[in-house]
Design a protein around this motif. Structure first.
Motif, PDB file in Angstrom:
ATOM      1  N   ALA A  93       0.941  -1.091   0.312  1.00  0.00           N
ATOM      2  CA  ALA A  93      -0.248   0.601   0.168  1.00  0.00           C
ATOM      3  C   ALA A  93       1.142   0.808  -0.377  1.00  0.00           C
ATOM      4  O   ALA A  93       2.160   1.184   0.189  1.00  0.00           O
ATOM      5  CB  ALA A  93      -1.136   0.060   1.249  1.00  0.00           C
ATOM      6  N   PRO A  94       0.850   2.230  -0.707  1.00  0.00           N
ATOM      7  CA  PRO A  94       1.102   3.825  -0.759  1.00  0.00           C
ATOM      8  C   PRO A  94       2.226   3.650   1.109  1.00  0.00           C
ATOM      9  O   PRO A  94       2.658   4.798   0.781  1.00  0.00           O
ATOM     10  CB  PRO A  94       0.292   4.498  -0.581  1.00  0.00           C
ATOM     11  N   ASP A  95       1.070   3.321   2.030  1.00  0.00           N
ATOM     12  CA  ASP A  95       1.809   4.313   3.374  1.00  0.00           C
ATOM     13  C   ASP A  95       3.475   2.904   3.711  1.00  0.00           C
ATOM     14  O   ASP A  95       3.185   3.498   4.656  1.00  0.00           O
ATOM     15  CB  ASP A  95       0.538   4.503   4.370  1.00  0.00           C
ATOM     16  N   ALA A  96       2.922   1.763   2.935  1.00  0.00           N
ATOM     17  CA  ALA A  96       3.729   0.828   3.133  1.00  0.00           C
ATOM     18  C   ALA A  96       3.291   0.394   4.241  1.00  0.00           C
ATOM     19  O   ALA A  96       4.401  -0.959   5.351  1.00  0.00           O
ATOM     20  CB  ALA A  96       4.752   1.326   3.258  1.00  0.00           C
ATOM     21  N   LEU A  97       2.475  -0.005   5.298  1.00  0.00           N
ATOM     22  CA  LEU A  97       1.550  -0.093   6.478  1.00  0.00           C
ATOM     23  C   LEU A  97       1.116  -1.931   6.641  1.00  0.00           C
ATOM     24  O   LEU A  97       0.792  -2.189   6.985  1.00  0.00           O
ATOM     25  CB  LEU A  97       0.425   0.476   7.132  1.00  0.00           C
ATOM     26  N   VAL A  98       0.737  -1.927   4.749  1.00  0.00           N
ATOM     27  CA  VAL A  98       0.255  -2.808   5.065  1.00  0.00           C
ATOM     28  C   VAL A  98       0.154  -2.786   3.161  1.00  0.00           C
ATOM     29  O   VAL A  98       0.559  -2.799   2.298  1.00  0.00           O
ATOM     30  CB  VAL A  98      -1.632  -2.647   4.274  1.00  0.00           C
TER      31      VAL A  98
END
Length: 245
Positions: A93-98
């Motif tokens: 995901a764009p936030d790199a959290l998922v």
């Protein structure tokens, strides 16, 4: 983040991924997976990356280590659904959290698992099914032939929208399935011309998320409004062959 001017390069038909410096055209590191690499996805926020393999494995790596941080079985725990012998696809995901891993079912369609990048050892925190019943809910928007084509296609790419709220599953059948990344339900099918033969063509979001682009084997790129996927797409021509990336 990744070092400036560095990219990940797959062998094309082998288990290795190489970390290439474009500054001096030199390989900085080589990462060996369990089988042929079919997909590589870098984290947008740090030095982690994902690889998908022909044996069904999805590996999480850190560029500083030659060993994978974690191995995620992309073919297990699909509520007894048999999977096709195709490799899963993965993306951050764009936030790199998922990050997401998508796989195809033998009976048609497939599924998506979402993992917490900080707690991937706990397994997926959400599983979405993109099968006949899921697409039947779009019967008021799309005819049966379009829905069947989407189910028949093999996933060739998975990508999040820039705001992280949408997911696109591109297929080799000239179409892509759009999902709500929070609820998991299908919201649309982006259907270009059916290719003469299964063709892995590229998909991408515009930077602001206002359009989804899908390549075709006819040399054209089609652009859809993700909020109105039923509308006819804009067509951009000019390529001599299939648009794969």
């Amino acid at each position: 983040g990744h070092a400036d001017r560095c990219v990940f390069v797959g062998d094309g038909s082998g288990p290795n991924v190489r970390y290439l410096s474009l500054y001096d055209n030199r390989y900085l590191r080589c990462y060996k997976g369990p089988s042929d690499v079919v997909d590589v996805a870098g984290s947008p926020a740090d030095d982690q990356f994902l690889t998908s393999h022909s044996d069904g494995a999805v590996l999480l790596w850190d560029v500083t280590s030659k060993r994978a941080v974690a191995k995620l079985d992309g073919r297990s725990k699909w509520n007894k659904r048999r999977l096709r012998g195709t490799a899963p696809r993965a993306a951050f995901a764009p936030d790199a959290l998922v990050f997401a891993a998508a796989a195809n079912f033998e009976a048609g369609g497939g599924g998506v698992k979402l993992f917490d990048a900080r707690n991937y050892g706990a397994g997926p925190f959400a599983t979405f099914f993109v099968d006949g019943p899921a697409l039947e809910k779009l019967a008021h928007k799309y005819d049966a032939s379009t829905r069947l084509r989407a189910l028949r296609g093999t996933f060739t790419d998975v990508l999040f929208s820039p705001d992280g709220e949408g997911l696109v599953l591109a297929t080799d059948a000239g179409c892509a399935i759009v999902l709500d990344a929070f609820e998991g339900h299908a919201t649309g099918v982006l259907a270009g011309p059916e290719p003469r033969a299964p063709t892995a063509c590229g998909a991408a979001y515009a930077p602001g998320g206002g359009a989804v682009f899908l390549g075709g084997d006819d040399g054209c790129i089609r652009a859809w409004d993700p909020d109105a996927p039923v509308k006819r797409p804009a067509v951009l021509g000019g390529h001599a062959g299939p648009v794969r990336h």
